[in-house]
Write a protein that holds these residues in place. Sequence first.
Motif, PDB file in Angstrom:
ATOM      1  N   LYS A  11      -6.389  13.584  -1.077  1.00  0.00           N
ATOM      2  CA  LYS A  11      -7.764  13.583  -1.348  1.00  0.00           C
ATOM      3  C   LYS A  11      -7.927  12.247  -2.891  1.00  0.00           C
ATOM      4  CE  LYS A  11     -10.014  17.221   1.110  1.00  0.00           C
ATOM      5  NZ  LYS A  11     -11.233  18.565   0.233  1.00  0.00           N
ATOM      6  N   GLN A  12      -7.305  12.788  -3.615  1.00  0.00           N
ATOM      7  CA  GLN A  12      -7.886  11.720  -4.864  1.00  0.00           C
ATOM      8  C   GLN A  12      -7.371  10.587  -4.607  1.00  0.00           C
ATOM      9  OE1 GLN A  12      -5.144  15.012  -6.345  1.00  0.00           O
ATOM     10  NE2 GLN A  12      -6.678  14.909  -8.687  1.00  0.00           N
TER      11      GLN A  12
ATOM     12  N   ALA B 234      -6.946   9.078  -1.803  1.00  0.00           N
ATOM     13  CA  ALA B 234      -7.824   8.172  -1.169  1.00  0.00           C
ATOM     14  C   ALA B 234      -8.974   7.401  -1.970  1.00  0.00           C
ATOM     15  CB  ALA B 234      -8.419   8.448  -0.111  1.00  0.00           C
ATOM     16  N   TYR B 235      -9.750   8.345  -2.564  1.00  0.00           N
ATOM     17  CA  TYR B 235     -10.789   8.152  -3.512  1.00  0.00           C
ATOM     18  C   TYR B 235     -10.159   7.194  -4.406  1.00  0.00           C
ATOM     19  CZ  TYR B 235     -14.299   8.464  -7.057  1.00  0.00           C
ATOM     20  OH  TYR B 235     -15.203   8.704  -8.608  1.00  0.00           O
ATOM     21  N   ASP B 236      -8.463   7.315  -5.069  1.00  0.00           N
ATOM     22  CA  ASP B 236      -8.318   6.131  -6.019  1.00  0.00           C
ATOM     23  C   ASP B 236      -8.716   4.675  -5.649  1.00  0.00           C
ATOM     24  OD1 ASP B 236      -8.365   7.842  -8.186  1.00  0.00           O
ATOM     25  OD2 ASP B 236      -6.360   8.102  -7.938  1.00  0.00           O
ATOM     26  N   LEU B 237      -7.643   4.513  -4.231  1.00  0.00           N
ATOM     27  CA  LEU B 237      -7.725   3.742  -3.444  1.00  0.00           C
ATOM     28  C   LEU B 237      -9.154   3.025  -2.497  1.00  0.00           C
ATOM     29  CD1 LEU B 237      -3.668   4.125  -2.069  1.00  0.00           C
ATOM     30  CD2 LEU B 237      -4.951   2.355  -3.621  1.00  0.00           C
ATOM     31  N   ASN B 238      -9.797   3.925  -2.337  1.00  0.00           N
ATOM     32  CA  ASN B 238     -11.113   3.334  -2.072  1.00  0.00           C
ATOM     33  C   ASN B 238     -10.832   3.660  -0.068  1.00  0.00           C
ATOM     34  OD1 ASN B 238     -13.492   3.294  -1.349  1.00  0.00           O
ATOM     35  ND2 ASN B 238     -13.952   0.878  -1.819  1.00  0.00           N
ATOM     36  N   ILE B 239     -10.358   4.614   0.413  1.00  0.00           N
ATOM     37  CA  ILE B 239     -10.097   4.243   1.769  1.00  0.00           C
ATOM     38  C   ILE B 239      -9.878   5.624   1.840  1.00  0.00           C
ATOM     39  CG2 ILE B 239      -8.354   2.346   1.889  1.00  0.00           C
ATOM     40  CD1 ILE B 239      -5.809   3.310   1.731  1.00  0.00           C
ATOM     41  N   GLN B 240      -9.996   5.871   3.447  1.00  0.00           N
ATOM     42  CA  GLN B 240      -9.411   6.769   4.683  1.00  0.00           C
ATOM     43  C   GLN B 240      -8.538   7.756   4.225  1.00  0.00           C
ATOM     44  OE1 GLN B 240     -12.605   8.471   5.899  1.00  0.00           O
ATOM     45  NE2 GLN B 240     -13.771   6.940   5.291  1.00  0.00           N
ATOM     46  N   GLU B 241      -8.864   9.534   4.146  1.00  0.00           N
ATOM     47  CA  GLU B 241      -8.072  10.212   3.941  1.00  0.00           C
ATOM     48  C   GLU B 241      -6.858  10.142   4.966  1.00  0.00           C
ATOM     49  OE1 GLU B 241      -6.961  14.817   2.765  1.00  0.00           O
ATOM     50  OE2 GLU B 241      -8.781  13.993   2.970  1.00  0.00           O
TER      51      GLU B 241
ATOM     52  N   GLN C 269       0.200  -1.535   0.274  1.00  0.00           N
ATOM     53  CA  GLN C 269      -0.072  -0.245  -0.240  1.00  0.00           C
ATOM     54  C   GLN C 269       1.012   0.900  -0.298  1.00  0.00           C
ATOM     55  OE1 GLN C 269      -3.010   0.332  -1.343  1.00  0.00           O
ATOM     56  NE2 GLN C 269      -4.438   0.391   0.599  1.00  0.00           N
TER      57      GLN C 269
END
Length: 201
Positions: free
Chosen positions: A153-154, A156-163, A138
């Motif tokens: 933020k990007q 976190a969105y791409d990996l689908n996990i919390q910022e 990771q």
Amino acid sequence: FRAALSQALRQISPGCEITETENYQQAENTLQAPDYDIALIDLNMPGEQGVLHLAEMCRKHPDVVFAVVSGHEDIATIKRVKSLGASGFIAKSSSMQQLSTALQQVIDQGECWPALIEQDVDDVQQDPVAVISNMTPQQKRVLAMIADGKLNKQIAYDLNIQETTIKQHVSAILRKLGVYNRTQAGLIYQQVVETHGIALP
């Protein structure tokens, strides 16, 4: 000073949960809970020798961002706490505005260092190939995205996990590479990939 830290944190992040401790043993017991993101550690906190206990806490809790607050603001102290695993340093002489700025940087970037240490580039770094190779899968993914210029933020969105988790990964990556900011980390990654190739999982 703890009251000032708490006040600044609540202004920055009104919904944050804050736990105060009076000595290292209390701090260590508190950090046994898995839901702490940041620990602000005073080197002069009662209980143990400051820098030695700091190193132990950083080793035991790699997912927590440790920032040191201290009245000892000399470059040697700052470099030493960094080498022991801390992700930031906040001087007790800071004004409330400086304190808020430093804490905001810790929250957003997972690190905060005075300008004088950011300008000091004489620290000997480990072999970056070995360091990156030994990162978790990771962490490698996050580092690759940092090198691509993506923000937390990007990522976190791409990996689908919390910022918050991304911030912890970033802090660990910077610490492992021995650098002070994301730009340096991204450049090291790009150089390693171009020169040696690092296979992502």
